[in-house]
Design a protein around this motif. Structure first.
Motif, mmCIF file in Angstrom:
data_model
loop_
_atom_site.group_PDB
_atom_site.id
_atom_site.type_symbol
_atom_site.label_atom_id
_atom_site.label_comp_id
_atom_site.label_asym_id
_atom_site.label_seq_id
_atom_site.Cartn_x
_atom_site.Cartn_y
_atom_site.Cartn_z
ATOM 1 N N HIS A 158 0.811 -1.223 0.000
ATOM 2 C CA HIS A 158 0.000 0.000 0.000
ATOM 3 C C HIS A 158 0.844 1.273 0.000
ATOM 4 C CE1 HIS A 158 -3.279 2.758 0.872
ATOM 5 N NE2 HIS A 158 -2.557 3.256 1.854
ATOM 6 N N GLU A 159 1.835 1.350 0.869
ATOM 7 C CA GLU A 159 2.647 2.563 0.954
ATOM 8 C C GLU A 159 3.469 2.765 -0.318
ATOM 9 O OE1 GLU A 159 5.952 4.671 3.912
ATOM 10 O OE2 GLU A 159 4.842 2.899 4.584
ATOM 11 N N ASP A 160 4.006 1.666 -0.857
ATOM 12 C CA ASP A 160 4.782 1.774 -2.095
ATOM 13 C C ASP A 160 3.908 2.215 -3.266
ATOM 14 O OD1 ASP A 160 7.281 1.082 -1.080
ATOM 15 O OD2 ASP A 160 6.904 -1.060 -1.292
ATOM 16 N N ILE A 161 2.666 1.745 -3.300
ATOM 17 C CA ILE A 161 1.747 2.145 -4.362
ATOM 18 C C ILE A 161 1.401 3.624 -4.234
ATOM 19 C CG2 ILE A 161 -0.569 1.805 -5.312
ATOM 20 C CD1 ILE A 161 1.321 -0.512 -5.920
ATOM 21 N N ALA A 162 1.126 4.073 -3.004
ATOM 22 C CA ALA A 162 0.762 5.469 -2.774
ATOM 23 C C ALA A 162 1.908 6.416 -3.117
ATOM 24 C CB ALA A 162 0.333 5.667 -1.324
ATOM 25 N N LYS A 163 3.151 5.968 -2.889
ATOM 26 C CA LYS A 163 4.318 6.806 -3.156
ATOM 27 C C LYS A 163 4.986 6.453 -4.482
ATOM 28 C CE LYS A 163 5.423 7.523 1.742
ATOM 29 N NZ LYS A 163 6.438 7.326 2.818
ATOM 30 N N GLY A 164 4.302 5.640 -5.274
ATOM 31 C CA GLY A 164 4.906 5.135 -6.503
ATOM 32 C C GLY A 164 4.992 6.164 -7.622
ATOM 33 N N SER A 179 -5.726 11.238 -26.086
ATOM 34 C CA SER A 179 -5.819 10.319 -24.952
ATOM 35 C C SER A 179 -4.871 10.803 -23.868
ATOM 36 C CB SER A 179 -5.490 8.877 -25.355
ATOM 37 O OG SER A 179 -4.104 8.704 -25.562
ATOM 38 N N ILE A 180 -5.241 10.515 -22.644
ATOM 39 C CA ILE A 180 -4.382 10.814 -21.492
ATOM 40 C C ILE A 180 -4.175 9.497 -20.757
ATOM 41 C CG2 ILE A 180 -4.065 12.149 -19.384
ATOM 42 C CD1 ILE A 180 -6.103 14.172 -20.519
ATOM 43 N N ALA A 181 -2.960 9.004 -20.790
ATOM 44 C CA ALA A 181 -2.623 7.747 -20.131
ATOM 45 C C ALA A 181 -1.858 8.055 -18.847
ATOM 46 C CB ALA A 181 -1.783 6.862 -21.048
ATOM 47 N N SER A 182 -2.292 7.448 -17.759
ATOM 48 C CA SER A 182 -1.609 7.586 -16.472
ATOM 49 C C SER A 182 -1.011 6.227 -16.135
ATOM 50 C CB SER A 182 -2.615 8.025 -15.394
ATOM 51 O OG SER A 182 -1.965 8.275 -14.170
ATOM 52 N N LEU A 183 0.316 6.140 -16.172
ATOM 53 C CA LEU A 183 1.020 4.880 -15.976
ATOM 54 C C LEU A 183 1.605 4.832 -14.570
ATOM 55 C CD1 LEU A 183 1.357 5.802 -19.154
ATOM 56 C CD2 LEU A 183 2.713 3.729 -19.265
ATOM 57 N N HIS A 184 1.289 3.768 -13.855
ATOM 58 C CA HIS A 184 1.630 3.661 -12.439
ATOM 59 C C HIS A 184 2.511 2.447 -12.161
ATOM 60 C CE1 HIS A 184 -1.474 6.677 -11.359
ATOM 61 N NE2 HIS A 184 -2.074 6.182 -12.425
ATOM 62 N N SER A 185 3.554 2.665 -11.392
ATOM 63 C CA SER A 185 4.375 1.566 -10.891
ATOM 64 C C SER A 185 4.981 2.015 -9.567
ATOM 65 C CB SER A 185 5.453 1.163 -11.901
ATOM 66 O OG SER A 185 6.061 -0.054 -11.520
ATOM 67 N N LEU A 186 5.972 1.258 -9.099
ATOM 68 C CA LEU A 186 6.646 1.685 -7.879
ATOM 69 C C LEU A 186 7.561 2.861 -8.185
ATOM 70 C CD1 LEU A 186 7.496 -1.736 -6.177
ATOM 71 C CD2 LEU A 186 5.366 -0.407 -6.143
ATOM 72 N N ALA A 187 8.104 3.475 -7.157
ATOM 73 C CA ALA A 187 8.971 4.639 -7.329
ATOM 74 C C ALA A 187 10.178 4.298 -8.197
ATOM 75 C CB ALA A 187 9.423 5.147 -5.965
ATOM 76 N N LEU A 188 10.797 5.330 -8.734
ATOM 77 C CA LEU A 188 11.853 5.185 -9.732
ATOM 78 C C LEU A 188 12.910 4.151 -9.355
ATOM 79 C CD1 LEU A 188 12.653 6.471 -12.473
ATOM 80 C CD2 LEU A 188 14.113 8.043 -11.187
ATOM 81 N N GLY A 189 13.363 4.162 -8.127
ATOM 82 C CA GLY A 189 14.438 3.257 -7.726
ATOM 83 C C GLY A 189 13.982 1.943 -7.122
ATOM 84 N N LYS A 190 12.656 1.727 -7.053
ATOM 85 C CA LYS A 190 12.129 0.504 -6.427
ATOM 86 C C LYS A 190 11.935 -0.587 -7.470
ATOM 87 C CE LYS A 190 10.717 1.839 -2.060
ATOM 88 N NZ LYS A 190 10.537 1.078 -0.814
#
Length: 353
Positions: free
Chosen positions: A197-203, A295-306
């Protein structure tokens, strides 16, 4: 000058510029190989693409049905649309209207954002990867980092005047939405909904604002070639039909525009996290001769270094570890050195490709 050598100080030709010139034929570099051309490749079946009503999650008796619906959608297609997701229509419309304003600006108003460096946190360009493309694609785009928004918004365009405000409102809303959808997806994998959860929120969150201008020969070109996103999850807003997804039988389906709906796509990092239970969905962007598509694409993953790695609970004797870990920064390194039409990022992560 060829666009592959373009820098902010060189001549630069965008897809919008080519359209405004009134061409009746597209330049040769935009003609895609016959194997990639969209004409005649759509499925004729009446497959109903899944639509998930997120408001039903609040009903205890209906929630298990929605979780199962998401599970089947992710497993069978890697794709679903969401409705009643909580983002007001006005916020979505404002974001699209500002995207239209952005690409309608004169070229000189956008050139200060021009970059072929995939590591830049704000980057305006055309096609796909200027340094690696063997074929060009009929698209202009602006990509910018967005989470946490306070770290990045000052780098976003100041013109159009309300771009930061209107795109910022949408960006914050879709970041919250993806956190909610991720909980549902994790639950569908029989993981704790609060997993990571925290990694997703700060991803990481990358906003890709895409413009696909009217094209004089749409049967010979593509806005984007078949590909999967690197992300855990991508959420897409489109103003006109043009996105197509490939099913597991390698048949293409057009994704309809649903008023108020948003498109959720499973990406490569979710394939890794799920240890292959959910595969990244192959998709492409087609173009048309009548109108400009945004189109507006919002791409989500973990933070840059994770790094994303398979969830331990999804690895056992029956489901052996099938993927190496990977992260957003690894993906940026990958696309800076590869032609993604020829080489797939996910294949680099598979232990036994």
């Amino acid at each position: 000058m060829d666009k592959s050598s373009a820098t902010p100080n060189d001549s630069f030709t965008s897809a919008m510029t080519l359209t405004e010139e009134g061409l009746t034929c597209i330049p040769k570099r935009y003609i895609v190989p016959s194997s990639l051309r969209p004409n005649g490749t759509l499925s004729n079946s009446n497959t109903c693409l899944p639509i998930v009503d997120l408001s039903l999650l609040q009903h205890p008796l209906l929630r298990p049905q929605i979780i199962q619906q998401v599970h089947l959608a992710c497993k069978e297609l890697g794709f679903f649309q969401v409705v009643n997701h909580g983002i007001p229509l006005s916020v979505m419309k404002d974001a699209l209207d500002n995207a239209i304003e952005l690409f309608d600006l004169p070229s000189e108003e956008k050139l200060h954002l021009l970059s072929s460096n995939v590591h830049d946190p704000v980057r305006y360009s055309t096609s796909l990867n200027d340094d690696k493309d063997k074929v060009s694609f009929w698209r202009d785009f602006l990509k910018h980092y967005a989470n946490p928004i306070s770290n990045w918004i000052d780098l976003w365009p100041s013109n159009p005047t309300f771009y930061k405000e209107k795109m910022g409102n949408y960006t914050k809303a879709v970041q919250k939405l993806q956190e909610e959808i991720m909980e549902v997806i994790f639950e569908s994998l029989e993981l704790n909904p609060d997993y990571l959860h925290e990694d997703i929120a700060k991803g990481s969150q990358v906003i890709a604002v895409n413009c696909y201008p009217a094209c004089p020969e749409p049967d010979l070109a593509l806005g984007l070639p078949p590909h999967t996103d690197y992300s855990l999850l991508s959420i897409i807003l489109q103003n006109h039909q043009g996105l197509q997804i490939m099913d597991r039988d390698e048949k293409w389906h057009s994704v309809p525009v649903i008023e108020g709906g948003l498109i959720a796509l499973v990406g490569d990092h979710m394939e890794v996290l799920s240890n292959g239970q959910y595969k990244g969905v192959v998709h492409r962007a087609t173009v048309n001769s009548e109108k400009k598509r945004l189109s507006i694409a919002s791409l989500h993953s973990l933070a840059l270094g994770k790094k994303v790695r398979p969830a331990p609970a999804l690895v056992d004797e029956q489901h052996i570890l099938s993927y190496n870990e990977g992260g957003f920064s690894d993906f940026l390194d990958f696309i800076s050195g590869e032609d993604i039409v020829q080489v797939k990022y996910i294949d680099k992560l598979k232990i036994n490709p």
